[in-house]
Scaffold this motif. Structure first.
Motif, PDB file in Angstrom:
ATOM      1  N   ASN A  69      15.360   6.426  78.381  1.00 26.18           N
ATOM      2  CA  ASN A  69      15.863   5.047  78.431  1.00 26.18           C
ATOM      3  C   ASN A  69      16.980   4.930  77.407  1.00 26.18           C
ATOM      4  OD1 ASN A  69      16.375   2.327  78.499  1.00 26.18           O
ATOM      5  ND2 ASN A  69      14.314   1.666  77.921  1.00 26.18           N
ATOM      6  N   LYS A  70      18.211   5.015  77.874  1.00 30.60           N
ATOM      7  CA  LYS A  70      19.357   5.075  76.978  1.00 30.60           C
ATOM      8  C   LYS A  70      19.540   3.803  76.145  1.00 30.60           C
ATOM      9  CE  LYS A  70      20.624   9.185  78.169  1.00 30.60           C
ATOM     10  NZ  LYS A  70      20.500  10.307  77.198  1.00 30.60           N
ATOM     11  N   ASP A  71      18.861   2.721  76.533  1.00 30.84           N
ATOM     12  CA  ASP A  71      18.975   1.477  75.771  1.00 30.84           C
ATOM     13  C   ASP A  71      17.928   1.368  74.677  1.00 30.84           C
ATOM     14  OD1 ASP A  71      21.124   0.571  77.316  1.00 30.84           O
ATOM     15  OD2 ASP A  71      19.775  -0.272  78.821  1.00 30.84           O
ATOM     16  N   ALA A  72      17.034   2.349  74.591  1.00 30.21           N
ATOM     17  CA  ALA A  72      15.917   2.285  73.636  1.00 30.21           C
ATOM     18  C   ALA A  72      16.110   3.297  72.517  1.00 30.21           C
ATOM     19  CB  ALA A  72      14.593   2.533  74.347  1.00 30.21           C
ATOM     20  N   TRP A  73      15.638   2.911  71.325  1.00 29.94           N
ATOM     21  CA  TRP A  73      15.675   3.782  70.151  1.00 29.94           C
ATOM     22  C   TRP A  73      14.256   3.962  69.634  1.00 29.94           C
ATOM     23  CZ3 TRP A  73      19.922   6.151  67.782  1.00 29.94           C
ATOM     24  CH2 TRP A  73      21.180   5.801  68.302  1.00 29.94           C
ATOM     25  N   GLU A  74      14.064   5.080  68.921  1.00 29.94           N
ATOM     26  CA  GLU A  74      12.747   5.395  68.374  1.00 29.94           C
ATOM     27  C   GLU A  74      12.908   5.928  66.951  1.00 29.94           C
ATOM     28  OE1 GLU A  74       8.737   7.980  69.536  1.00 29.94           O
ATOM     29  OE2 GLU A  74      10.650   8.405  70.502  1.00 29.94           O
TER      30      GLU A  74
END
Length: 840
Positions: A69-74
């Protein structure tokens, strides 16, 4: 060496010296770009895949972009956790755009700028490429932060604090950037549950709550509403619940989900990263804590999030800059995420209660459907058949009785009342065990179709044909009444059956008056017949015939009369009025009286109530209608459709309430009641023409006035004639040098044009009481046209009443051979006082 060569050599030396000077400041580095992260100058924010922080002392924070999910960061270091993707994206965008900014005076050296040992390093990576920004001191006075970069490690630069504000926790503080910058908690996803529960596109399809050994589970199958999975066989759950529920209760699924998904940290300080077992007990989150509630939400992608909600944290919390207002703090642990969250949220005190007793969440709506989609109703055990037809211009119509004129337009107010009663929210009070014995003889059954009929798209189809059914209806049966409750059985279109009890009287919306449910669903066809009678315009009337207790026949002339273009009605035959008035064929009827009668019929009639839809001849006679009609009014129309040339109204006897009469209209059998004053307009009308001077002022060329005996001792004479220029001049006057004011004379004519009889007397000859020959009261007006004909005569006398508001008058313009009338005194007052009223 000539002068030109010398200039070229000196210019070359100057340019070389300038280059060497620049290199001395930059340490021989490459040419500057306009952003501080030069190695990533052309990189877009969405291309950055890694963000690394390192504090002075070695503490590290690393965030990576989710590969799926390119819109999500971890967050992956110092531990794994979901990141606040919006906060990370905002920071990345700011750093890629950051540029050096000038300051007053000279830039400090590396040590003074806090860059010899920077407190914070931030590195952005795009694959193998990277760029690092070293942050030193933050200076509020200059509103800048000092930085150096991996491209220019020895060169201090000033960057606007506002341009990198997303890096810092608090505004307007000075110090080392490493102490002021955001850290792990600030970049964690502050939401406990990420599912959205607002609007039609709800993300959640399942919720399970567990506490104290009990379970509540709700599911939302595709294209269906919320249903109970545990307890089993409880049927539907209410999606929205009460509009104003009691505090600490949940009566709808959406408010429940809204309270759960509102849980979120307000700042990084709300994350407790390493709670001890003692802390977990204190928070009510230990495995054996009685306060702990397990919550599992499932989204439409079948992704489950499990969280544990503990005690409420009642300790006052310091307000964080820019934080949301606090409504309540709850200790929460998210499965698979480190630590504990002090989460801000709504009132969750009702969770334990709704798990122990989910009854408040049950769907207490008799019908949960969109009102606009209801297109069919069968009421009163099928005796009333209503269908909504007409597409975009849909109207409700009655079907089933062609002999009564079906299909007929139904009154929308009464249809809406039925629909509003059936769809009023949360009217169900209890859910008894199924018992068919409660639905014996005397039960009321109605059917409701939702998008249940085919649209008529065939241009050749019979427009009066009943719509074809395409779907099964919802069937509601109202059975045994127990106190103020009635048993109801509902069978949905799919055959599922449920049993309820609801009040026999309910309130609709904010209305204070209760509605009787059983009366509403048992309405007759008479209750739905359209009570608005067909209207018409008085200007379209060509003929008026009245037959019965009075009889007259009026034709409207094609040509209007007078300067105002008044309509003219004349008697088509001799007739007599209610008080013995004689109307001769060709006499003009009083326009205002005729229009008054017509206007009442054209705009006023609204049926008070229908009493009989298909009366027999005998019943019609009882109503004073049919062959025994008391009064029939026929209105002939012109300028209307070929099939709309006539309106017929029949008036019969008075009802039990003498303020109303029975009535019906031509072409329809139904008998209804109307206010008696509509009927009274016709048999009591005096149709004698009340307009005295039937003139167009423009056609009058001579005015003769005799009067003012009280001024001159005897009557004087004043004559006005209109010259070729259309100006009124005095050709005869009781005083010398009299000059007429043409405008005042014209105003006098205008007054005469509108003058009407106030009352007709029964006097045939002049009597002393009239004072029509009294020289002091006498005022005579005679009008003539240019040819000398068209004489109109009015003689005014004395007061006709004690207050002097009316005057006796004699005129040759009144029908019926009774020339003594009364007129209003006020219009004549200034003219009777003296000739000055006409003079300049």
């Amino acid at each position: 060496m000539n002068f030109r060569l010398t200039a070229v050599l000196f210019g070359s030396i100057f340019v070389l010296g300038l280059v060497l000077l620049i290199l001395s400041f930059t340490g021989g580095e490459k040419t500057s770009t306009d952003v501080i992260l030069e190695e990533l100058a052309a990189t877009k924010p969405e291309q950055i895949d890694t963000v690394e922080f390192e504090r002075d002392g070695g503490a590290k924070l690393k965030l990576v972009r989710d590969k799926t999910n390119k819109d999500a960061w971890e967050i992956v270091e110092p531990y794994k956790a979901k990141a606040d993707s919006a906060a990370v994206t905002e920071l990345v965008t700011a750093l890629l755009k950051a540029k050096p900014t000038p300051i007053k005076g000279q830039l400090p050296n590396m040590a003074t700028a806090g860059l010899d040992k920077p407190g914070l390093k931030v590195t952005l990576r795009h694959g193998e490429r990277f760029s690092t920004a070293n942050f030193g001191h933050v200076v509020p006075l200059e509103k800048v932060v000092f930085v150096s970069t991996s491209a220019r490690p020895k060169r201090p630069m000033a960057v606007s604090r506002a341009s990198v504000e997303s890096l810092f926790r608090e505004p307007n503080k000075d110090g080392a950037a490493g102490d002021l910058a955001k850290w792990v908690g600030d970049f964690r996803d502050k939401r406990v549950f990420t599912a959205e529960t607002r609007g039609a596109g709800d993300d959640v399809i399942g919720v399970t709550l567990k506490a104290k050994g009990k379970t509540l589970s709700l599911v939302q199958p595709p294209s269906k509403g919320w249903k109970f999975a545990d307890p089993k066989d409880w049927g539907d759950a209410d999606p929205t619940g009460d509009s104003a529920p009691s505090p600490g209760t949940f009566t709808g699924v959406r408010p429940l989900l809204g309270a759960l998904t509102s849980l979120q940290a307000l700042s990084g300080a709300d994350f407790i990263e390493n709670p001890t077992p003692q802390d977990m007990e204190k928070y009510g989150l230990a495995a054996n804590s009685p306060e702990r509630i397990e919550v599992k939400l499932t989204n439409k992608d079948k992704v489950e999030t499990v969280a544990f909600i503990g005690k409420k944290d009642d300790a006052p919390q310091p307000k964080q800059p820019g934080a949301l207002p606090q409504t309540g703090k709850w200790w929460v642990q998210v499965q698979g995420q480190p630590g504990v969250i002090r989460a801000n949220g709504g009132d969750l005190s009702g969770l334990t209660g709704v798990i122990e007793n989910p009854d408040p969440l049950r769907d207490r709506n008799l019908l949960t459907v969109e009102k606009a989609r209801i297109d069919g109703l069968d009421l009163a055990n099928g005796a009333v058949k209503l269908r909504k037809v007409g597409g975009a211009l849909a109207a409700w119509k009655l079907y089933g009785y062609p002999s009564a004129g079906d299909p007929q337009v139904a009154t929308i107010v009464d249809v809406d009342r039925v629909i509003n009663t059936l769809t009023e929210r949360r009217t169900i009070k209890s859910f008894p065990a199924p018992n068919e014995a409660n639905f014996g003889p005397g039960s009321l059954t109605l059917k409701v179709w939702v998008d249940g009929f085919e649209a008529n798209t065939d241009a050749k189809a019979d427009p009066k044909a009943e719509p074809k059914e395409k779907g099964k209806p919802i069937t509601l049966t109202f059975g045994k009444v127990e106190g103020d409750l009635v048993n109801v059985k509902r069978v949905l279109a799919d055959g599922s059956t449920e049993f309820f009890m609801m009040p026999t009287k309910i309130k609709l919306g904010s209305s204070p008056d209760p509605v009787d449910v059983l009366q509403t669903v048992n309405k007759t066809r008479l209750d739905f017949l359209d009570r608005d009678l067909k209207t018409f315009s008085s200007t379209n009337v060509a003929k008026l015939i009245v037959q019965g207790v009075v009889t007259f026949d009026l034709d409207r002339e094609a040509k209007a009369e007078g300067s105002a273009g008044d309509l003219v009605f004349r008697f088509a035959a001799d007739a007599r009025g209610p008080a013995g008035q004689v109307y001769k064929k060709g006499d003009q009827a009083d326009t205002q009286t005729v229009l008054g009668m017509l206007d009442f019929l054209a705009t006023t009639p609204t049926v008070t109530r229908f009493v009989d839809e298909t009366p027999t001849p005998e019943k019609l006679a009882e109503y004073g209608l049919g062959t025994a009609t008391r009064l029939r009014v026929t209105v002939g129309l012109k300028g209307t459709a070929p099939d709309d040339k006539e309106r017929v109204y029949e008036f019969g006897k008075e009802t039990a309430d003498p303020n109303f009469v029975y009535a019906k209209v031509g072409g329809k059998a139904a008998v209804f009641t109307l206010p008696k004053f509509l009927y009274d307009k016709f048999p009591t009308a005096d149709l004698r023409n009340k307009l005295i001077f039937k003139i167009n002022p423009a056609e009058v060329s001579r005015i003769e006035i005799t009067g003012w005996g009280h001024v001159f001792g005897k009557p004087g004479e004043l004559v006005f004639e209109k010259n070729k220029e259309g100006v009124w001049v005095a050709t005869k006057a009781p005083t010398a040098g009299y000059v007429a004011d043409t405008n005042r004379v014209a105003q006098f004519l205008k007054m005469l044009e509108n003058l009407q009889v106030r009352s007709f007397t029964n006097d045939n000859v002049m009597e002393p009481k009239h004072k029509l020959n009294d020289e002091k009261e006498l005022f005579v007006v005679t009008l003539a046209n240019a040819t000398g004909g068209h004489h109109m005569h009015l003689r005014l006398g004395g007061p006709a009443d004690a207050n002097g508001t009316t005057l006796y008058a004699f005129t040759n313009r009144v029908p019926d051979g009774k020339p003594i009338i009364t007129v209003d005194a006020a219009p004549f007052k200034p003219y009777k006082e003296g000739t000055a009223a006409f003079a300049k």
